[in-house]
Design a protein around this motif. Structure first.
Motif, PDB file in Angstrom:
ATOM      1  N   VAL A  83       2.675   7.639   0.041  1.00 52.20           N
ATOM      2  CA  VAL A  83       4.023   7.179   0.353  1.00 52.20           C
ATOM      3  C   VAL A  83       4.334   6.001  -0.563  1.00 52.20           C
ATOM      4  N   VAL A  84       5.315   6.174  -1.450  1.00 52.07           N
ATOM      5  CA  VAL A  84       5.815   5.094  -2.293  1.00 52.07           C
ATOM      6  C   VAL A  84       6.935   4.430  -1.509  1.00 52.07           C
ATOM      7  N   PHE A  85       6.726   3.169  -1.134  1.00 51.68           N
ATOM      8  CA  PHE A  85       7.542   2.545  -0.084  1.00 51.68           C
ATOM      9  C   PHE A  85       8.156   1.236  -0.560  1.00 51.68           C
ATOM     10  N   ASP A  86       9.403   1.037  -0.213  1.00 49.28           N
ATOM     11  CA  ASP A  86      10.129  -0.198  -0.514  1.00 49.28           C
ATOM     12  C   ASP A  86       9.595  -1.334   0.358  1.00 49.28           C
ATOM     13  N   GLY A  87       8.661  -2.097  -0.187  1.00 51.38           N
ATOM     14  CA  GLY A  87       8.120  -3.258   0.515  1.00 51.38           C
ATOM     15  C   GLY A  87       8.586  -4.544  -0.139  1.00 51.38           C
ATOM     16  N   MET A  88       9.857  -4.634  -0.428  1.00 50.80           N
ATOM     17  CA  MET A  88      10.409  -5.721  -1.242  1.00 50.80           C
ATOM     18  C   MET A  88      10.250  -7.092  -0.595  1.00 50.80           C
ATOM     19  N   TYR A  89      10.368  -7.146   0.746  1.00 54.10           N
ATOM     20  CA  TYR A  89      10.392  -8.433   1.429  1.00 54.10           C
ATOM     21  C   TYR A  89       9.198  -8.604   2.362  1.00 54.10           C
ATOM     22  N   SER A  90       8.946  -9.838   2.723  1.00 50.51           N
ATOM     23  CA  SER A  90       8.077 -10.112   3.860  1.00 50.51           C
ATOM     24  C   SER A  90       8.849  -9.744   5.126  1.00 50.51           C
ATOM     25  N   LEU A  91       8.142  -9.542   6.223  1.00 49.17           N
ATOM     26  CA  LEU A  91       8.830  -9.218   7.477  1.00 49.17           C
ATOM     27  C   LEU A  91       9.758 -10.341   7.886  1.00 49.17           C
ATOM     28  N   ALA A  92       9.342 -11.596   7.691  1.00 44.60           N
ATOM     29  CA  ALA A  92      10.185 -12.738   8.070  1.00 44.60           C
ATOM     30  C   ALA A  92      11.516 -12.705   7.327  1.00 44.60           C
ATOM     31  N   ASP A  93      11.479 -12.421   6.024  1.00 45.78           N
ATOM     32  CA  ASP A  93      12.724 -12.334   5.254  1.00 45.78           C
ATOM     33  C   ASP A  93      13.561 -11.138   5.679  1.00 45.78           C
ATOM     34  N   ALA A  94      12.897 -10.008   5.920  1.00 47.84           N
ATOM     35  CA  ALA A  94      13.608  -8.767   6.225  1.00 47.84           C
ATOM     36  C   ALA A  94      14.393  -8.846   7.535  1.00 47.84           C
ATOM     37  N   ILE A  95      13.927  -9.670   8.476  1.00 48.66           N
ATOM     38  CA  ILE A  95      14.618  -9.739   9.762  1.00 48.66           C
ATOM     39  C   ILE A  95      15.422 -11.026   9.918  1.00 48.66           C
ATOM     40  N   SER A  96      15.497 -11.844   8.855  1.00 49.49           N
ATOM     41  CA  SER A  96      16.243 -13.105   8.976  1.00 49.49           C
ATOM     42  C   SER A  96      17.235 -13.249   7.826  1.00 49.49           C
ATOM     43  N   VAL A  97      16.881 -14.025   6.807  1.00 55.00           N
ATOM     44  CA  VAL A  97      17.841 -14.351   5.753  1.00 55.00           C
ATOM     45  C   VAL A  97      18.251 -13.138   4.921  1.00 55.00           C
ATOM     46  N   LYS A  98      17.406 -12.095   4.877  1.00 57.39           N
ATOM     47  CA  LYS A  98      17.731 -10.924   4.061  1.00 57.39           C
ATOM     48  C   LYS A  98      17.957  -9.675   4.908  1.00 57.39           C
ATOM     49  N   ALA A  99      18.237  -9.889   6.181  1.00 60.35           N
ATOM     50  CA  ALA A  99      18.605  -8.753   7.028  1.00 60.35           C
ATOM     51  C   ALA A  99      19.889  -8.122   6.500  1.00 60.35           C
ATOM     52  N   GLN A 108       0.821   4.230   9.201  1.00 59.55           N
ATOM     53  CA  GLN A 108      -0.214   4.421  10.216  1.00 59.55           C
ATOM     54  C   GLN A 108       0.256   5.400  11.284  1.00 59.55           C
ATOM     55  N   ARG A 109       1.460   5.228  11.748  1.00 59.72           N
ATOM     56  CA  ARG A 109       1.995   6.129  12.777  1.00 59.72           C
ATOM     57  C   ARG A 109       2.119   7.557  12.261  1.00 59.72           C
ATOM     58  N   ALA A 110       2.389   7.692  10.969  1.00 61.03           N
ATOM     59  CA  ALA A 110       2.590   9.020  10.378  1.00 61.03           C
ATOM     60  C   ALA A 110       1.280   9.692   9.978  1.00 61.03           C
ATOM     61  N   GLY A 111       0.184   8.957   9.987  1.00 62.36           N
ATOM     62  CA  GLY A 111      -1.078   9.530   9.536  1.00 62.36           C
ATOM     63  C   GLY A 111      -1.135   9.736   8.037  1.00 62.36           C
ATOM     64  N   ALA A 112      -0.354   8.948   7.287  1.00 62.52           N
ATOM     65  CA  ALA A 112      -0.387   9.039   5.826  1.00 62.52           C
ATOM     66  C   ALA A 112      -1.718   8.507   5.302  1.00 62.52           C
ATOM     67  N   ARG A 113      -2.079   8.925   4.102  1.00 66.77           N
ATOM     68  CA  ARG A 113      -3.368   8.553   3.538  1.00 66.77           C
ATOM     69  C   ARG A 113      -3.298   7.333   2.620  1.00 66.77           C
ATOM     70  N   HIS A 114      -2.170   7.152   1.943  1.00 66.33           N
ATOM     71  CA  HIS A 114      -2.078   6.091   0.945  1.00 66.33           C
ATOM     72  C   HIS A 114      -0.660   5.531   0.961  1.00 66.33           C
ATOM     73  N   LEU A 115      -0.545   4.227   1.139  1.00 69.76           N
ATOM     74  CA  LEU A 115       0.722   3.507   1.048  1.00 69.76           C
ATOM     75  C   LEU A 115       0.726   2.713  -0.245  1.00 69.76           C
ATOM     76  N   CYS A 116       1.748   2.910  -1.067  1.00 70.89           N
ATOM     77  CA  CYS A 116       1.893   2.130  -2.293  1.00 70.89           C
ATOM     78  C   CYS A 116       3.174   1.313  -2.195  1.00 70.89           C
ATOM     79  N   LEU A 117       3.042  -0.006  -2.140  1.00 73.45           N
ATOM     80  CA  LEU A 117       4.187  -0.908  -2.044  1.00 73.45           C
ATOM     81  C   LEU A 117       4.921  -0.933  -3.380  1.00 73.45           C
ATOM     82  N   PHE A 118       6.243  -0.951  -3.319  1.00 77.88           N
ATOM     83  CA  PHE A 118       7.071  -0.654  -4.491  1.00 77.88           C
ATOM     84  C   PHE A 118       8.375  -1.444  -4.391  1.00 77.88           C
ATOM     85  N   HIS A 119       9.150  -1.416  -5.478  1.00 82.11           N
ATOM     86  CA  HIS A 119      10.465  -2.068  -5.527  1.00 82.11           C
ATOM     87  C   HIS A 119      10.321  -3.572  -5.292  1.00 82.11           C
TER      88      HIS A 119
END
Length: 317
Positions: free
Chosen positions: A232-248, A263-274
């Motif tokens: 899964v190539v995933f948009d992990g651009m922000y920290s959780l704190a930013d994502a739910i506050s100043v950059k919501a 984890q919930r999906a049972g994926a094998r590999h997460l690649c943080l991206f963007h």
């Protein structure tokens, strides 16, 4: 499917490693080498191998462009950010004669389309470039970015055959032997995630999507889309704190939610991206370490491998 290659991994706009950044890396390397034998090439390689990636390497600065090597003769590419230019140069060196490129657009914001005017294969007569997307303004957006006064040459400059195909979300499409499906994502102007399946492997490309913790229905839709994916190539651009506050509501997600969804999906590999363009290599190293630690302490089933994309990374499936 054989592998995934990353040609551009930054979000919002391209960035460059500065002379000051490079000097800091060189100084850190020289400090690490103090008192160490440096007489042979093996000695030098050993010093570099022991350095953190943020010192010995760089995550790079091109905006989004990801190649999926399906094992077939035709190219699959996700997004046409500035990374499309080096990809095109590389593709031209691989074989003689006509080439076919299947390009899947997540959306039409400038950082994801800006590479097309510099994509050498699009200028070559006999080549075929098929551009897919969920937006009905796909062709319009690409033509418009090359109109005066924004660009000196218009769309007619291309010698290759350019085709535009609008795909319906929720439907499985067959493209050059690969099953392709897409889902609508939460982003300004809409974006689409893609799932590619062939040869018993599944790759998900899900960038420019905002995941709100309180929206259980959308989160579950993403879980099902990611279900049992090899990557899964995933948009992990922000920290959780930013994502739910100043950059919501800025249309992007966090590394923390990437771990949870995979984890919930049972994926094998997460690649943080963007990656956030203001984040330096040390910051991105820190986010990766944080993500891996989170995966360890929340693991309930098989391990989820977590990595962070950088320009030039290859992941074998």
């Amino acid at each position: 499917m054989k592998r995934v290659r990353f040609w551009g991994t930054r979000g919002s706009l391209p960035v460059a490693l500065t002379a000051r950044d490079l000097r800091h890396k060189l100084l850190a390397t020289l400090r690490a080498a103090r008192g160490r034998p440096l007489d042979t090439e093996a000695d030098l390689e050993r010093v570099l191998d022991e350095l953190p990636f943020a010192v010995a390497g760089t995550y790079g600065g091109h905006s989004s462009c990801v190649q999926i090597d399906t094992g077939g003769p035709e190219y699959f590419v996700c997004d046409m950010g500035s990374g499309l230019r080096p990809f095109g140069t590389w593709a031209m060196s691989q074989r003689q004669g006509p080439q076919t490129f299947h390009v899947f657009q997540s959306h039409l914001h400038w950082d994801h389309i800006m590479g097309l005017p510099f994509f050498v294969p699009a200028f070559i007569p006999g080549n075929r470039v098929v551009i897919y997307g969920g937006h009905d303004q796909l062709e319009f957006a690409l033509r418009r970015q090359q109109e005066q006064p924004s660009f000196p040459v218009d769309f007619s400059i291309f010698g290759a055959t350019l085709e535009f195909v609008q795909l319906e979300p929720g439907t499985r499409h067959r493209v050059a032997g690969v099953d392709v499906s897409l889902m609508l994502q939460r982003h300004g102007g809409d974006s689409y995630g893609y799932r590619f399946e062939a040869g018993g492997k599944a790759v998900v490309y899900a960038t420019d999507s905002e995941h709100k913790v309180g929206d259980a229905a959308y989160m579950q839709t993403c879980v099902e889309f990611f279900r049992d994916a090899d990557l899964v190539v995933f948009d992990g651009m922000y920290s959780l704190a930013d994502a739910i506050s100043v950059k919501a509501d800025w249309g992007h997600s966090s590394n923390v939610l990437g771990v949870e969804l995979c984890q919930r999906a049972g994926a094998r590999h997460l690649c943080l991206f963007h990656h956030e363009p203001v984040a330096d290599d040390a910051t991105l190293d820190g986010m990766l370490a944080e993500s891996r630690r989170l995966e360890q302490i929340t693991r309930t089933a098989r391990p989820l491998h977590v990595s962070a994309a950088y320009d030039g990374l290859e992941i074998h499936l």
